[in-house]
Design a protein around this motif. Sequence first.
Motif, PDB file in Angstrom:
ATOM      1  N   GLU A   1       0.812  -1.071   0.133  1.00 10.95           N
ATOM      2  CA  GLU A   1       0.008   0.133  -0.015  1.00 10.95           C
ATOM      3  C   GLU A   1       0.781   1.303  -0.117  1.00 10.95           C
ATOM      4  OE1 GLU A   1      -2.670  -0.349   3.312  1.00 10.95           O
ATOM      5  OE2 GLU A   1      -3.655  -1.953   2.657  1.00 10.95           O
ATOM      6  N   TYR A   2       1.956   1.039   0.766  1.00 11.41           N
ATOM      7  CA  TYR A   2       2.929   2.262   0.682  1.00 11.41           C
ATOM      8  C   TYR A   2       3.393   2.680  -0.563  1.00 11.41           C
ATOM      9  CZ  TYR A   2       7.654   3.922   0.952  1.00 11.41           C
ATOM     10  OH  TYR A   2       8.840   4.804   0.774  1.00 11.41           O
ATOM     11  N   LEU A   3       3.763   1.735  -1.233  1.00 15.78           N
ATOM     12  CA  LEU A   3       4.400   2.184  -2.814  1.00 15.78           C
ATOM     13  C   LEU A   3       3.230   2.356  -3.604  1.00 15.78           C
ATOM     14  CD1 LEU A   3       6.751  -0.819  -3.367  1.00 15.78           C
ATOM     15  CD2 LEU A   3       7.474   1.343  -2.575  1.00 15.78           C
ATOM     16  N   HIS A   4       1.907   1.914  -3.593  1.00 13.57           N
ATOM     17  CA  HIS A   4       0.854   2.184  -4.466  1.00 13.57           C
ATOM     18  C   HIS A   4       0.477   3.748  -4.122  1.00 13.57           C
ATOM     19  CE1 HIS A   4       0.432  -1.858  -5.924  1.00 13.57           C
ATOM     20  NE2 HIS A   4      -0.062  -1.394  -6.691  1.00 13.57           N
ATOM     21  N   ARG A   5       0.348   4.231  -2.688  1.00 18.78           N
ATOM     22  CA  ARG A   5       0.076   5.350  -2.280  1.00 18.78           C
ATOM     23  C   ARG A   5       1.061   6.384  -2.868  1.00 18.78           C
ATOM     24  NH1 ARG A   5      -1.400   3.914   2.495  1.00 18.78           N
ATOM     25  NH2 ARG A   5       0.835   4.250   3.349  1.00 18.78           N
ATOM     26  N   GLY A   6       2.383   5.897  -2.921  1.00 23.82           N
ATOM     27  CA  GLY A   6       3.259   6.920  -3.470  1.00 23.82           C
ATOM     28  C   GLY A   6       3.324   7.364  -4.837  1.00 23.82           C
ATOM     29  N   ILE A   7       2.949   6.261  -5.659  1.00 24.93           N
ATOM     30  CA  ILE A   7       2.620   6.499  -6.991  1.00 24.93           C
ATOM     31  C   ILE A   7       1.401   7.361  -7.140  1.00 24.93           C
ATOM     32  CG2 ILE A   7       2.221   5.590  -9.338  1.00 24.93           C
ATOM     33  CD1 ILE A   7       4.165   3.408  -8.772  1.00 24.93           C
ATOM     34  N   TYR A   8       0.312   6.964  -6.351  1.00 23.82           N
ATOM     35  CA  TYR A   8      -0.934   7.667  -6.466  1.00 23.82           C
ATOM     36  C   TYR A   8      -0.760   9.370  -6.345  1.00 23.82           C
ATOM     37  CZ  TYR A   8      -5.836   8.648  -6.054  1.00 23.82           C
ATOM     38  OH  TYR A   8      -7.030   9.324  -6.041  1.00 23.82           O
ATOM     39  N   GLY A   9       0.302   9.502  -5.366  1.00 21.26           N
ATOM     40  CA  GLY A   9       0.452  10.811  -4.850  1.00 21.26           C
ATOM     41  C   GLY A   9       0.984  11.806  -5.958  1.00 21.26           C
ATOM     42  N   ILE A  10       1.495  11.249  -7.019  1.00 26.80           N
ATOM     43  CA  ILE A  10       2.086  12.042  -8.072  1.00 26.80           C
ATOM     44  C   ILE A  10       1.371  11.893  -9.338  1.00 26.80           C
ATOM     45  CG2 ILE A  10       4.342  12.386  -7.081  1.00 26.80           C
ATOM     46  CD1 ILE A  10       5.371  10.052  -8.825  1.00 26.80           C
ATOM     47  N   ARG A  11       0.230  11.139  -9.343  1.00 30.60           N
ATOM     48  CA  ARG A  11      -0.814  10.919 -10.480  1.00 30.60           C
ATOM     49  C   ARG A  11      -1.014  12.032 -11.409  1.00 30.60           C
ATOM     50  NH1 ARG A  11      -3.841  11.682  -6.313  1.00 30.60           N
ATOM     51  NH2 ARG A  11      -5.755  12.442  -6.807  1.00 30.60           N
TER      52      ARG A  11
ATOM     53  N   ARG B   1       0.675  14.832 -11.732  1.00 29.89           N
ATOM     54  CA  ARG B   1       1.904  15.305 -12.484  1.00 29.89           C
ATOM     55  C   ARG B   1       2.445  14.426 -13.751  1.00 29.89           C
ATOM     56  NH1 ARG B   1       5.000  19.073  -9.927  1.00 29.89           N
ATOM     57  NH2 ARG B   1       3.774  20.807  -8.593  1.00 29.89           N
ATOM     58  N   LEU B   2       2.064  13.162 -13.365  1.00 31.24           N
ATOM     59  CA  LEU B   2       2.413  12.090 -14.285  1.00 31.24           C
ATOM     60  C   LEU B   2       1.377  11.870 -15.597  1.00 31.24           C
ATOM     61  CD1 LEU B   2       3.312   9.190 -12.074  1.00 31.24           C
ATOM     62  CD2 LEU B   2       5.142  10.489 -13.328  1.00 31.24           C
ATOM     63  N   GLY B   3       0.063  12.313 -15.014  1.00 33.62           N
ATOM     64  CA  GLY B   3      -0.687  12.065 -16.130  1.00 33.62           C
ATOM     65  C   GLY B   3      -1.302  10.701 -16.293  1.00 33.62           C
ATOM     66  N   LEU B   4      -2.377  10.553 -16.589  1.00 30.79           N
ATOM     67  CA  LEU B   4      -3.144   9.115 -16.518  1.00 30.79           C
ATOM     68  C   LEU B   4      -2.495   8.144 -17.261  1.00 30.79           C
ATOM     69  CD1 LEU B   4      -5.696   7.742 -15.383  1.00 30.79           C
ATOM     70  CD2 LEU B   4      -6.877   8.383 -17.510  1.00 30.79           C
ATOM     71  N   GLU B   5      -1.988   8.178 -18.368  1.00 27.87           N
ATOM     72  CA  GLU B   5      -1.575   7.256 -19.022  1.00 27.87           C
ATOM     73  C   GLU B   5      -0.001   6.563 -18.246  1.00 27.87           C
ATOM     74  OE1 GLU B   5       0.628   6.157 -23.468  1.00 27.87           O
ATOM     75  OE2 GLU B   5      -0.839   8.009 -23.246  1.00 27.87           O
ATOM     76  N   LYS B   6       0.820   7.487 -18.128  1.00 25.60           N
ATOM     77  CA  LYS B   6       1.969   7.247 -17.297  1.00 25.60           C
ATOM     78  C   LYS B   6       1.761   6.891 -15.928  1.00 25.60           C
ATOM     79  CE  LYS B   6       5.338  10.357 -19.479  1.00 25.60           C
ATOM     80  NZ  LYS B   6       6.023  11.749 -19.374  1.00 25.60           N
ATOM     81  N   PHE B   7       0.705   7.156 -15.157  1.00 21.86           N
ATOM     82  CA  PHE B   7       0.371   6.569 -13.859  1.00 21.86           C
ATOM     83  C   PHE B   7      -0.036   5.185 -14.166  1.00 21.86           C
ATOM     84  CE2 PHE B   7      -3.412   6.050 -10.984  1.00 21.86           C
ATOM     85  CZ  PHE B   7      -2.719   5.801 -10.021  1.00 21.86           C
ATOM     86  N   ASN B   8      -1.109   4.969 -15.020  1.00 21.61           N
ATOM     87  CA  ASN B   8      -1.457   3.221 -15.271  1.00 21.61           C
ATOM     88  C   ASN B   8      -0.095   2.502 -15.449  1.00 21.61           C
ATOM     89  OD1 ASN B   8      -3.961   4.135 -14.664  1.00 21.61           O
ATOM     90  ND2 ASN B   8      -4.609   4.669 -16.817  1.00 21.61           N
ATOM     91  N   THR B   9       0.514   3.104 -16.332  1.00 22.55           N
ATOM     92  CA  THR B   9       1.587   2.405 -16.957  1.00 22.55           C
ATOM     93  C   THR B   9       2.574   1.925 -15.760  1.00 22.55           C
ATOM     94  OG1 THR B   9       1.654   3.193 -19.076  1.00 22.55           O
ATOM     95  CG2 THR B   9       3.789   2.140 -18.424  1.00 22.55           C
ATOM     96  N   LEU B  10       2.772   2.858 -14.966  1.00 29.26           N
ATOM     97  CA  LEU B  10       3.635   2.936 -13.560  1.00 29.26           C
ATOM     98  C   LEU B  10       3.227   1.693 -12.525  1.00 29.26           C
ATOM     99  CD1 LEU B  10       5.125   6.346 -12.671  1.00 29.26           C
ATOM    100  CD2 LEU B  10       6.360   4.421 -13.431  1.00 29.26           C
ATOM    101  N   ASN B  11       1.939   1.606 -12.431  1.00 26.70           N
ATOM    102  CA  ASN B  11       1.306   0.787 -11.596  1.00 26.70           C
ATOM    103  C   ASN B  11       1.446  -0.564 -12.344  1.00 26.70           C
ATOM    104  OD1 ASN B  11      -0.266   1.880  -9.258  1.00 26.70           O
ATOM    105  ND2 ASN B  11      -1.527   3.172 -10.557  1.00 26.70           N
ATOM    106  N   VAL B  12       1.432  -0.793 -13.383  1.00 29.27           N
ATOM    107  CA  VAL B  12       1.583  -2.167 -14.000  1.00 29.27           C
ATOM    108  C   VAL B  12       2.884  -2.345 -13.777  1.00 29.27           C
ATOM    109  CG1 VAL B  12       1.807  -3.463 -16.230  1.00 29.27           C
ATOM    110  CG2 VAL B  12      -0.035  -2.054 -15.668  1.00 29.27           C
ATOM    111  N   VAL B  13       3.946  -1.555 -14.029  1.00 31.33           N
ATOM    112  CA  VAL B  13       5.431  -1.849 -13.564  1.00 31.33           C
ATOM    113  C   VAL B  13       5.779  -2.075 -12.131  1.00 31.33           C
ATOM    114  CG1 VAL B  13       7.742  -1.217 -13.810  1.00 31.33           C
ATOM    115  CG2 VAL B  13       6.271  -0.534 -15.689  1.00 31.33           C
TER     116      VAL B  13
END
Length: 362
Positions: free
Chosen positions: A276-286, A288-300
Amino acid sequence: MNQTDQQLFRSLLLSDTPFIDLRAPVEFLQGAFPGSVNLPLMTDRERQLVGTCYKNSGQEAAIVLGHQLVEHDIQNRINAWAEFKQTNPGAWLYCFRGGLRSRLSTQFLKDKGTDINIVPGGYKALRRYLIEVIEQACEQPLIIVGGNTGCGKTLLIQELDNGLDIEGRANHRGSSFGKQVTPQPKQISYENQLAVDILRIFEHSSSLVIEDESQSIGTVHVPLPLFSSMKTSPMVVVDDPFEVRLERLRFEYCTSMTEKFIRALGEEAGWQAYDEYLHRGIYGIRKRLGLEKFNTLNVVLEEALKQQKTTGSTQGHLNWITQVLNDYYDPMYRFQLDKKAERIQFKGTYQEVKDWLTAKRR
């Protein structure tokens, strides 16, 4: 505040004096001093009733009511103070202003054969002194350590004997991935601890080295006078290779945090909290990243977590950390650093900056 009290407060704080804080729990939870333990004279409810009585009927009536409210449990409270004093012979005692609660409690203890000193002026005076310490520190030379995410700025601060670790005391790394396993301190406790740290540093140095940071570090804030000075102070910049930064972040975000969560919560719950900590970290910058990069990062990230859980290796996390640095942290910090270019006095690797700061120490 007179000079005698200032010298006393400084001595008490630098010697790690244990304190009995007589204030009600609700007061203590708003902020306390290092080394203090809450052994209240009155519960929250008792304090509220006495306060109302004082307002409506005056001090004498409030004192009478206070005695009536605590008499059923006063021996237990006195025993707790006496036991703490016996365990900590150098302990001092305070209430909010060093007044009635302190005098009553010391008399109760004296009747039991235990003597204890009262902090003059109580919590209020000691708190005011620490605020003044921070304000006075801003008049001394400050050097700010900047650098891209992963340059080890906090580690560098911790290695310097005049480094003031504002992130460490905040118990947060000051980023979307900054949350730690344990909670952050309350704002007042954070400020009090920073002030004590400053007192310790100024025992052997007349300057402070502080990490380049925004005013907000998680849920706490760098005291405004200190932050205002930080914004205009000279800077040094750590410029480590990208690969070195990646490895630092892999250890901080992944290896270290996995161990901390599991140690605190157990295997299953710890892993879930780490996930949850790592997912929350990426969600916190979503945003700035934009939806496409955010979704890609979640998969990675999901792939990296799957690999880590299966093999124990955190190597796969380098893939999403690389993208986060390239797409978010590095562009953002370059933009911020460009606005501070005229303040930069030195730039180099971690070791070069450390050597420069050590040579410049005052």
